[in-house]
Design an enzyme around this catalytic site. Structure first.
Site, short mmCIF file in Angstrom:
data_model
loop_
_atom_site.label_atom_id
_atom_site.label_comp_id
_atom_site.label_asym_id
_atom_site.label_seq_id
_atom_site.Cartn_x
_atom_site.Cartn_y
_atom_site.Cartn_z
CE LYS A 1 10.25 -6.81 7.59
NZ LYS A 1 8.80 -7.01 7.64
CB THR A 2 6.05 -2.93 5.83
OG1 THR A 2 6.58 -3.71 6.90
CG2 THR A 2 4.54 -2.96 5.86
CG ASP B 1 7.09 -9.72 6.59
OD1 ASP B 1 8.23 -9.39 6.20
OD2 ASP B 1 6.43 -9.03 7.40
CD GLU B 2 10.16 -9.68 10.11
OE1 GLU B 2 11.35 -10.03 9.99
OE2 GLU B 2 9.81 -8.55 10.48
CD GLN C 1 16.61 -6.72 11.26
OE1 GLN C 1 15.90 -6.34 12.18
NE2 GLN C 1 16.47 -6.27 10.02
NE ARG D 1 15.93 -2.80 15.99
CZ ARG D 1 15.38 -3.04 14.81
NH1 ARG D 1 14.11 -2.79 14.60
NH2 ARG D 1 16.11 -3.50 13.80
#
Length: 681
Positions: A57-58, A248-249, A279, A620
């Site tokens: 996504k970044t 973002d997020e 998330q 993770r």
């Protein structure tokens, strides 16, 4: 004229309608996968990008910024909202690197830093000074404690809630845009008898801050929302400036932040929200998964793009992660996949007891290290901090160095807060909260004396002079004189922030030696580190704003500890602290029903967040994923209880999650001997 003689028609298009091939410095289709590319080139209208874990996504945000600038959109019209200043800086630096600095004018930062910038300009419209001081969490607790005492609530026969609890209640009400009563009903039902007094404290707290030009973290957002919704001309001006907004997020936003974004987009709907409902794990901070689930309702005609290709984990790990989240009651359907199809199947390890669990984790870590997996590429994750206590003992016994994520942040340590309090009264001489803290540090000064000195000092314009003139002698008089001399020394025009900090620290060291004798060297190192941080600042106001809005996280003591091991340290972390990170090998311990999810989370929304927490933990891992649980648990009320694995792992087939039972070495040898005997028979 017959048809043969009629002239052929040729249409002249307007110049703006002529389709010209556009050349870009970057081959976006080559650099991005199809879903990422679609997100990067979609600029008009509302857009929801559902970015699965490890889906880049970044990278997508970075290339979208670059693409907009290449297409001729004014960089000043782009606003990028993130949850940490570092994230915004990293994205804009990467975008700038792609285009040689053409993205320098893009505005990027946190919601709180953006609010701070806007309110500094428009504070007068809301009735307070633009030179307001920002209170951090500890400052807010001090104010609440002062108010509680003034209202006589610290003398009640029944025990009144602690200052930390009161601040948490007030903060949740602000972030959720709800009443104190609703917060108590939802999270603190045992405190409902204190509702009337808590409302009194909240009202007093609001007035106290308004009169002294103080804002806490939550005020930055509530005041920005108030400004945008109560002053349409300001909202339209900001909306016309920032015509392209990216968040973002988005799954971590609260109601306040969602309303702010809606107001900023009032003259357009060019909002791109990037996030992953799977998330969303920070409801305890006021975040709500409803924001991302209801984004298409808030912004009509929303286009939804799913980023499902994962660049972090192997397919076996993703298969388990998909299974965990598949049972969610309400979610956007996503199916993570990767081109790394081969890999080790995740295992579910059944341990006889907690100690067996700890022994397995420690032994496996040593085995992985022998296979040249560095400790820095391994992590043990858990639902609650106390889950790792037994493991910490086992790791220490085996000489495995580790760092545990948690404890006080650098900025929350007493000595750093003391130093900041001195700097704040230099920047804002009316900051009563910081004055109170500074005066209480002086030898011979108690709570009652501090109140009297504070009232005397704030009555006049020259605080340093009034401090020196305060009618008292002895130790207290000498201490007040030293403080007055410091204030006169550091307010000399032309001093840089680092020079002011250096003088404050030198003044403060004798106090530090008196109050923190046991761990003085570590605290001195922290203050040295703090002085180094201030070197890059040219404005004391900017320094103090940054310390409040985006403080450094690590104490020097923690940094020095990592230098003792050349290969680094194993990470022990709560899952909440691990979000956004990744490791080669991950252990999830205490995956026991009643612990994960917690026995106390019976509400459906809470259970769903716990499921998302398990999903975050699993995603993770890059190469290896070990999930462990002890079957025998000691319960103080009932003694030894037989446990079962977390309900989030129920029904997952063996082809996805391999069950493993631990055996002692002697038992394993006996089992092998019996097997060989059976074969010989």
């Amino acid at each position: 004229m017959n048809d043969e003689n009629r002239p052929v028609k040729y249409t002249l298009y307007r110049e703006t309608e002529v389709s010209r091939p556009q050349r870009f410095l970057i081959d976006y289709q080559q650099e991005l996968n199809p879903a990422q590319y679609e997100a990067a080139i979609t600029h008009k209208g509302p857009l929801l990008v559902l970015a699965g874990a490890g889906s880049g996504k970044t990278r997508t945000l970075v290339y979208r910024v670059a693409r907009m600038v290449e297409e001729g959109i004014d960089p000043n019209a782009i606003l990028l909202m993130t949850f940490t200043r570092r994230a915004a800086e990293e994205m804009l630096q990467r975008a700038g690197a792609l285009l040689g600095g053409r993205c320098d004018q893009v505005t990027g930062g946190t919601f709180h830093s953006f609010a701070n910038t806007v309110l500094r300009r428009y504070a007068a419209l809301l009735g307070f000074s633009n030179s307001f001081t920002i209170l951090d969490r500890s400052d807010s607790e001090d104010v609440i404690n002062l108010i509680r005492a003034r209202l006589g609530l610290d003398k009640k026969e029944r025990r009144f809630p602690r200052k930390q609890t009161i601040v948490e209640i007030v903060s949740l009400a602000a972030n959720r845009v709800c009443s104190i009563a609703e917060v108590l009903d939802d999270q603190f039902p045992h405190l409902f008898n204190e509702l009337e007094e808590l409302i009194r404290i909240d009202d007093y707290y609001r007035i106290y801050k308004q009169e002294r030009s103080l804002l806490d973290y939550d005020d930055l957002l509530t005041k920005l929302r108030e400004l945008l919704q109560g002053h349409s001309e300001v909202a339209e001006r900001l909306s016309s400036v920032f015509r392209y907004i990216m968040v973002d997020e988005y799954q971590d936003t609260n109601r306040l932040q969602a309303e702010i974004i809606r107001s900023l987009a009032r003259t357009h709907d060019n909002v791109m929200a990037v996030g992953d409902d799977a998330q969303s794990i920070y409801s305890f901070r006021g975040a709500t998964v409803r924001n991302i689930l209801e984004f298409p309702t808030l912004f009509h005609d929303t286009k939804i793009i799913k980023l499902e290709e994962n660049y972090r984990s192997t397919q076996p790990i993703l298969n388990l992660s998909n299974e965990i989240i598949l049972q969610a009651k309400e979610s956007y359907t996503k199916n993570l996949f990767t081109r790394r199809e081969q890999g080790v199947r995740p295992v579910l390890v059944e341990a006889e007891s907690e100690h067996y669990q700890s022994r397995f984790v420690a032994q496996k870590i040593l085995e992985l290290r022998e296979q040249e997996v560095p400790l820095t590429e391994m992590a043990v994750l858990f639902r609650s901090s106390f889950h790792s206590f037994d493991l910490e003992l086992e790791l220490s016994r085996r000489g495995i160095p580790f760092v545990k994520r948690g404890g006080f942040k650098f900025i929350e340590t007493t000595h750093v807060k003391d130093t900041l309090a001195h700097l704040r009264i230099i920047a804002n001489p009316q900051d009563a909260v910081s004055w109170h803290r500074v005066i209480l540090l002086l030898e011979g000064v108690g709570a009652k004396s501090a109140e009297k000195i504070l009232a005397y000092v704030l009555e006049g314009p020259n605080q340093a002079q009034r401090l020196a003139e305060y009618p008292t002698r002895g130790v207290m008089g000498g201490e007040l004189k030293k403080l007055a001399e410091l204030l006169q020394e550091v307010t000399v025009p032309g001093l840089k922030p680092a020079e002011q900090v250096d003088r404050v620290v030198r003044y403060y060291l004798p106090i530090l030696k008196r109050t923190h004798r046991d761990d003085l060297p570590k605290r001195q190192k922290d203050l040295e580190h703090f002085t180094v941080i201030t070197e890059r600042y040219r404005s004391l106001d900017r320094l103090l704003s940054d310390m409040a809005l985006e403080p450094p996280n690590n104490s020097v003591g923690d940094v020095l500890a990592t230098e003792r091991e050349e290969e680094g340290l194993l990470t022990l972390s709560t899952i909440h602290s691990a979000k956004g990170l990744e490791w080669h090998s991950v252990f999830i311990i205490w995956a026991v029903d009643g612990r994960f999810p917690s026995l106390y989370n019976k509400d459906e929304d809470e259970l769903e967040e716990e499921r998302r927490l398990m999903y975050v933990a699993a995603t993770r891992a890059k190469e290896n994923l070990f999930i462990t649980y002890p079957i025998n648990i000691f319960d103080r009320a009932t003694g030894m209880v037989l446990s079962k694995p977390s309900r989030f792992l129920d029904g997952i087939p063996r082809r996805i999650l391999e069950p493993v039972m631990l055996m002692e070495e002697d038992d394993e040898r006996e089992e092998a001997w019996r097997s060989s005997r059976r074969r010989s028979w």
